[in-house]
Write an enzyme that holds these catalytic residues in place. Structure first.
Site, PDB file in Angstrom:
ATOM      1  N   VAL A  25      10.574 -10.548  -2.437  1.00 38.41           N
ATOM      2  CA  VAL A  25      11.499 -10.188  -1.362  1.00 38.41           C
ATOM      3  C   VAL A  25      12.024 -11.497  -0.779  1.00 38.41           C
ATOM      4  CG1 VAL A  25      11.776  -9.021   0.855  1.00 38.41           C
ATOM      5  CG2 VAL A  25      10.177  -8.093  -0.847  1.00 38.41           C
ATOM      6  N   VAL A  51       6.252  -6.882   0.574  1.00 37.65           N
ATOM      7  CA  VAL A  51       5.722  -8.027  -0.172  1.00 37.65           C
ATOM      8  C   VAL A  51       4.329  -7.732  -0.727  1.00 37.65           C
ATOM      9  CG1 VAL A  51       5.301 -10.507  -0.162  1.00 37.65           C
ATOM     10  CG2 VAL A  51       7.124  -9.565   1.227  1.00 37.65           C
ATOM     11  N   LEU A 421      -5.941   0.975  -1.017  1.00 36.47           N
ATOM     12  CA  LEU A 421      -5.036   2.111  -1.071  1.00 36.47           C
ATOM     13  C   LEU A 421      -3.597   1.601  -1.120  1.00 36.47           C
ATOM     14  CD1 LEU A 421      -6.798   4.402   1.533  1.00 36.47           C
ATOM     15  CD2 LEU A 421      -6.509   4.922  -0.894  1.00 36.47           C
ATOM     16  N   LEU A 476      -8.655  12.580   3.274  1.00 40.48           N
ATOM     17  CA  LEU A 476      -9.236  11.331   2.770  1.00 40.48           C
ATOM     18  C   LEU A 476     -10.524  11.748   2.062  1.00 40.48           C
ATOM     19  CD1 LEU A 476      -8.845   8.820   5.763  1.00 40.48           C
ATOM     20  CD2 LEU A 476      -7.269   9.346   3.921  1.00 40.48           C
ATOM     21  N   ILE A 479     -13.775   9.509   1.631  1.00 38.47           N
ATOM     22  CA  ILE A 479     -14.411   9.221   2.917  1.00 38.47           C
ATOM     23  C   ILE A 479     -15.028  10.488   3.493  1.00 38.47           C
ATOM     24  CG2 ILE A 479     -14.091   8.157   5.177  1.00 38.47           C
ATOM     25  CD1 ILE A 479     -13.596   6.381   2.638  1.00 38.47           C
TER      26      ILE A 479
END
Length: 591
Positions: A25, A51, A421, A476, A479
């Site tokens: 970028v 980025v 993630l 999730l 978790i």
């Protein structure tokens, strides 16, 4: 010699080092470098939306093919800090990527200039080398050293930070006579290999644990030859999956607390000797060390000296590049075979195969909402041996590793240690850029998918088509499962009533609309019999439109995937396979 800006010299070095693709970028502090890219040419640039996404694209690019080094470019300040997760991920998995950042002028570094940050200090712990280059004449040599470091010993990432005035300063540099520096890789001696082989010869039930270092060294063919010569079964780690095809008679399954096979764990516990090559004894692989090590001897071959004995005491260690060590092991095995002194390991190998045929988890569930195990069964039906799978973390990745099949090195591309993630989408785009002819299939849960979903627009803009299997339980999930030990289900719900999409029944985000809004194609399925047709339709859409295609499968909200605290204490949760029809696409049924 030619006179040019330091940024132009840097681009010449990139070209000489074999770089023809970069992800990034642009921004004010790195614009001189982009000007040099434009002027010199030869480097195809993919514009990311974030980025961090660009850094994961660089990772995917590197991981796809031996010799590749992904390059990520960003401006000063937050661009560099955005790269840190990518650098950490690459460092943890021994993946060379080069991150290049712009920086405030040298005279203003100490004055809290706009977007001036000490990225050298921030990136230092997650790189092999991080440097802010303060002298323009040192720029080409900094890049030269970066490539040598990335390729030498244990591979890993480097960050080069370039103040804007350094980029723009003119220097003398002759690109025509530039030569890359030789990489250093330690090599096992014949005496070391002889000792390891002697210990292997003494064992009755030996195993080879094949790690990601074998893939990094492009030594999978040697590993297979060594296993076949000696008759020793192979346990790949998650990072080494694909070093031996899943349907090979010496592939004994994966071992671990999560990404493992029942038969793999059982075989490890039956063994009396383990030779680890290019692995690091990760805790998700070993579980409790007392259980893992009890009753067996260990030899460890690794390129990094500080890895030998780091996790537990070994019987013998060798510091060596995996390819160099395997060349010697193969040579010694050939000599023993010619002399007729190799042990007959066929009975041990057959017992491993018997476990592989019988210790299976069930995948054929017909319930609606869909059970996740059925998704992987259908994926096995549709996708062939040349498929490159991409995944990062979560129940989707764990179940994928338990049920999918991998047949070649670099066909399971996974962020093994860091597991951030959001990694999957940009990494898949990097893989597509590195191998445009491949069938690339990414696998995500809904939260991983949402983390960097904006990068799908990159796939649409630059025509980087792949299939993304999105398993959505609006949770999730990993978790939530981990919270069972705390007797809670807290702050992990992603479910809500979407007023714009009542048909998804409180599953929250309308992924189909978001994906289509980003210029890609998407399908949603809710029944198990719809999965395979949707995957086949996705393949046709991908070919027609040359964009990523998402297949969302609406899962049951709660499924507990097999895992545990120790290799002999895995909680299976779901029914096991009693007959072939319970697991019709298990590797045992396909061979």
């Amino acid at each position: 010699m030619a006179r040019m800006t330091a940024a132009e010299a840097a681009v010449h070095v990139l070209r000489k080092e074999g770089i023809d693709v970069a992800f990034g970028v642009p921004g004010a502090a790195i614009n001189p470098f982009y000007s040099a890219l434009r002027k010199i040419g030869g480097i195809d640039h993919v514009l990311a939306r974030h980025v961090e996404g660009a850094s994961h694209m660089a990772e995917g690019y590197t991981r796809t093919q031996a010799g590749n080094i992904g390059v990520c470019i960003g401006t000063s300040g937050p661009a560099g800090t955005d790269m840190i997760t990518g650098l950490y991920s690459a460092s943890a998995d021994s993946i060379p990527i080069l991150c290049i950042t712009g920086q405030a002028p040298r005279s203003r570094l100490h004055k809290e200039d706009f977007q001036a940050v000490d990225i050298q200090a921030i990136a230092g712990p997650v790189t092999k080398w991080a440097i802010t280059v303060l002298e323009p004449a040192q720029v080409p040599r900094a890049f030269q050293q970066a490539f040598q470091l990335m390729r030498s010993s244990r591979p890993g990432p480097v960050l080069i930070d370039l103040p804007i005035d350094v980029q723009m300063s003119e220097i003398e540099f002759d690109p025509d006579t530039y030569e890359p520096l030789p990489a250093y890789k330690p090599r096992a001696s014949r005496a070391q290999a002889e000792k390891a082989m002697a210990m292997l010869d003494e064992a009755e039930r030996p195993l080879i644990v094949a790690g990601g270092g074998i893939i990094n060294a492009d030594a999978s063919a040697l590993l297979q030859e060594f296993a076949e010569l000696t008759g020793v079964p192979v346990i790949p780690t998650l990072m080494g999956w694909g070093t031996l095809p899943d349907d090979h008679p010496l592939m004994a399954g994966m071992v671990g607390l999560q990404t493992s096979h029942r038969y793999g764990n059982a075989t490890l516990l039956e063994s009396d000797f383990v030779m680890g090559i290019g692995n690091r004894w990760a805790n998700r692989h070993t579980g409790n060390l007392e259980t893992y090590t009890k009753g067996r001897k260990f030899v460890h071959v690794d390129i990094e000296p500080t890895q030998i004995g780091r996790i537990f005491g070994l019987d013998y260690g060798i510091v060596s590049d995996a390819k160099a060590a395997l060349e010697l092991f193969v040579e010694l095995a050939r000599e023993r075979k010619a002399a007729g002194t190799l042990k007959d390991r066929s009975a041990w190998a057959e017992s491993c195969q018997e476990r592989k045929r019988t210790l299976l988890r069930k995948t054929h569930f017909d319930e609606v909402p869909v059970k996740p195990q059925r998704v992987y069964e259908e994926m096995n039906k549709v996708f062939g041996k040349n498929t490159r799978y991409i995944s990062t973390i979560g129940l989707s990745q764990i179940a994928g590793a338990q049920f999918l099949h991998v047949y070649k090195p670099r066909h399971w591309i996974n962020c093994g240690q860091a597991g951030p993630l959001g990694w999957t989408i940009p990494a898949a785009l990097g893989v597509c850029k590195a191998d445009p002819s491949a069938e690339v299939v990414a696998l995500s849960g809904d939260y991983d998918f949402q983390f960097m979903i904006e990068e799908l627009a990159v796939g649409a803009q630059f025509n980087l088509p792949y299939i993304h299997v999105l398993v959505n339980n609006s949770y999730l999930g990993l978790i939530r499962q981990a919270q069972r030990g705390f007797d809670m289900d807290y702050c992990v719900q992603l479910s809500f009533e979407n007023i714009n999409c009542p048909e998804i029944n409180e599953y929250g985000v309308d992924h189909v609309s978001v994906v289509e809004g980003l210029g890609c194609k998407a399908l949603r399925v809710t029944r198990p019999e719809e999965i395979a047709p949707a995957l086949k339709e996705a393949r046709e859409l991908m070919k027609q439109y040359r964009v990523p295609v998402v297949v969302e499968v609406i899962l049951e909200r709660v499924t507990n995937i097999a895992m545990g605290t120790d290799l002999d204490a895995i909680n299976e949760f779901e029914a096991l396979a009693d007959e072939g029809a319970d697991a019709p696409t298990s590797i045992a049924q396909l061979t």
